[in-house]
Design a protein around this motif. Structure first.
Motif, mmCIF file in Angstrom:
data_model
loop_
_atom_site.group_PDB
_atom_site.id
_atom_site.type_symbol
_atom_site.label_atom_id
_atom_site.label_comp_id
_atom_site.label_asym_id
_atom_site.label_seq_id
_atom_site.Cartn_x
_atom_site.Cartn_y
_atom_site.Cartn_z
ATOM 1 N N GLN A 264 -70.822 2.809 -8.440
ATOM 2 C CA GLN A 264 -70.681 4.193 -8.878
ATOM 3 C C GLN A 264 -72.033 4.881 -9.104
ATOM 4 N N VAL B 196 -67.839 -2.436 -9.601
ATOM 5 C CA VAL B 196 -67.399 -1.040 -9.541
ATOM 6 C C VAL B 196 -68.328 -0.117 -10.322
ATOM 7 N N VAL B 197 -68.953 -0.639 -11.393
ATOM 8 C CA VAL B 197 -69.911 0.187 -12.128
ATOM 9 C C VAL B 197 -71.159 0.431 -11.290
ATOM 10 N N SER C 153 -60.451 -2.685 -5.948
ATOM 11 C CA SER C 153 -61.149 -3.946 -6.185
ATOM 12 C C SER C 153 -60.172 -5.073 -6.513
ATOM 13 N N ALA D 147 -65.880 -5.633 -12.874
ATOM 14 C CA ALA D 147 -66.554 -4.682 -13.760
ATOM 15 C C ALA D 147 -67.963 -4.366 -13.263
ATOM 16 N N THR E 92 -61.569 -2.243 -14.469
ATOM 17 C CA THR E 92 -61.871 -3.311 -15.430
ATOM 18 C C THR E 92 -60.633 -3.699 -16.221
ATOM 19 N N GLY F 68 -72.478 -1.073 -18.853
ATOM 20 C CA GLY F 68 -71.645 -0.218 -18.012
ATOM 21 C C GLY F 68 -71.523 1.188 -18.567
ATOM 22 N N SER G 47 -58.665 2.909 -8.382
ATOM 23 C CA SER G 47 -58.903 1.836 -9.352
ATOM 24 C C SER G 47 -58.282 0.517 -8.900
ATOM 25 N N GLU H 209 -62.870 5.340 -12.681
ATOM 26 C CA GLU H 209 -62.487 4.197 -11.852
ATOM 27 C C GLU H 209 -62.961 2.860 -12.425
ATOM 28 N N PRO H 210 -64.232 2.724 -12.849
ATOM 29 C CA PRO H 210 -64.643 1.435 -13.420
ATOM 30 C C PRO H 210 -63.814 1.030 -14.628
#
Length: 306
Positions: free
Chosen positions: A106, A102-103, A27, A99, A259, A278, A24, A254-255
Motif C-alpha cells: 500500500q 498488504v501494508v 491475499s 499483514a 489482517t 503498520g 481485502s 484493505e490492510p
C-alpha cells in the motif's frame, strides 16, 4: 422517503464498501491457493481481461477502438507495470505474512510522489515529505520484526515493496489515459497486456499452468472475479462520484480487512510492534495521498490495490 439523489449516494457508498471487502479477500484467497504465484497472477489477469474484453465486444466495438497509437503505447506500459505489481506482490505472500505484505504494497502512493518529484519535476509540499518519513519509519519497524523471522520473510517484504513500485508505475502510466478512455476499454487493454506478460513469465519460469483440481480452479476463478473485477472496478466507478481523497482513504482499509481475515481464516496473529509499524505506514500513506490530492485537485487520479 429517501430522494433519488440520497438513494444514489447510498448505492455508491455501498458499492465502494463492497469493493473494499472484495480487495481485502485477495491475499487470503492467494494464501489458500496451491498454485504457483506466477500461475495465480496469470489466471487472475486473464480472467479479468476476458470479462472486460467481452464487455467491450458486447457493446459493439473493439477494445482498441478509442486508442490512438501513442495512447496504446502508454496502455501497454501500464499493463507491464501491472504485471510487475502482481508478479512480485503475489509472490511476496509465499514468504511473509498477510499483514506485512498488504501494508507494504500500500506504499505505492509514496513512490508515485517520489516519481512526481524527481521524474516529472513537480513541486513537493512539506506534508508529502512528512508522509514519506512516517511510511519509511513504519517500514523499518516491520522490517526489524521480520528480520528476526528469517531472511525469507524479509525477502517477502522486499517483494511487496517491489509490488508497490509496480502499482505506482501503473497509476502514473494510466493517469492521462483514464481522463479520455472509458474504464471498459482501458481495463480490457491494460489487463490483457498484463495477462499476456504474466503467462509468458509463468511459462518461462516453469510454473505449471494446469491441470489443477476443482478446488484450486475455484480459488483461481474467485481471485480473478472478486478482488480484481469486483474490487478494482468498484473503486474506479466510485471515483466518478466521490472525491479521490475519500476513495484513497477507504483503500487504506484493505490492510485492516486483510489482517482481520488472516487472523480468523489463516490463524496469522500480529504483534503489537508490527501493528504499530503498520499504523505508522498507513498514516504516512494517508498524508502523502492528501498532499497529492491538494496538488492535483483539478485532476483526480485513480488508484487500485491488492
Amino acid at each position: 422517503m429517501l430522494s433519488s439523489s440520497h438513494r444514489t449516494s447510498r448505492l455508491i457508498w455501498a458499492l465502494v464498501i463492497v469493493g473494499l471487502l472484495a480487495v481485502s479477500s485477495a491475499s487470503i484467497l492467494i494464501k489458500l491457493c496451491a498454485a504457483p504465484p506466477l500461475t495465480i497472477a496469470a489466471y487472475r489477469l486473464t480472467i479479468a481481461a476476458s470479462v472486460f474484453v467481452a464487455a467491450t465486444l458486447v457493446k459493439g466495438g473493439s477494445p482498441l477502438r478509442p486508442f490512438s497509437p501513442p495512447q496504446l503505447r502508454i496502455a501497454v506500459c501500464s499493463g507491464a507495470f501491472l504485471c510487475l505489481h502482481f508478479a512480485t506482490w503475489i509472490t511476496s505472500l509465499r514468504y511473509t505474512s498477510v499483514a506485512s505484505s498488504v501494508v507494504l504494497v500500500q506504499t505505492a502512493p509514496i513512490f508515485v510522489a517520489l516519481g512526481s518529484r524527481f521524474i516529472l519535476r513537480e513541486s513537493v509540499q512539506p506534508l508529502l515529505w512528512l508522509g514519506i518519513g512516517l511510511a519509511m519509519a513504519g517500514g523499518v519497524v516491520i522490517a526489524s520484526q521480520d528480520w528476526g523471522s528469517g531472511v525469507d520473510t524479509l525477502q517477502g517484504d522486499l517483494l511487496a515493496l517491489a509490488g508497490a513500485v509496480g502499482a505506482a508505475g501503473y497509476w502514473v502510466a494510466g493517469r492521462r489515459l483514464r481522463a479520455t478512455i472509458g474504464i471498459l476499454h482501458y481495463a480490457a487493454v491494460v489487463y490483457s497486456t498484463a495477462a499476456i506478460l504474466l503467462t509468458a513469465l509463468a511459462l518461462f519460469s516453469g510454473a505449471r499452468l494446469g491441470p489443477y483440481p476443482a478446488n484450486t480452479l475455484l480459488l483461481l476463478l474467485l481471485i480473478g472475479l472478486v478482488p480484481q473485477v469486483i474490487g478494482h472496478t468498484s473503486f474506479n466507478y466510485g471515483l466518478r462520484f466521490l472525491p479521490a481523497s475519500v476513495v484513497s482513504v477507504l483503500v487504506l482499509g484493505e490492510p485492516v480487512g486483510a489482517t482481520v481475515l488472516a487472523n480468523f481464516i489463516l490463524g496469522e496473529s500480529v504483534s503489537a510492534t508490527k501493528a504499530l509499524g503498520g499504523i505508522v505506514i498507513l498514516a504516512g500513506v494517508y498524508l502523502t495521498a492528501r498532499a497529492g490530492t491538494a496538488r492535483t485537485a483539478a485532476a483526480p487520479d485513480t488508484g487500485e490495490s491488492g
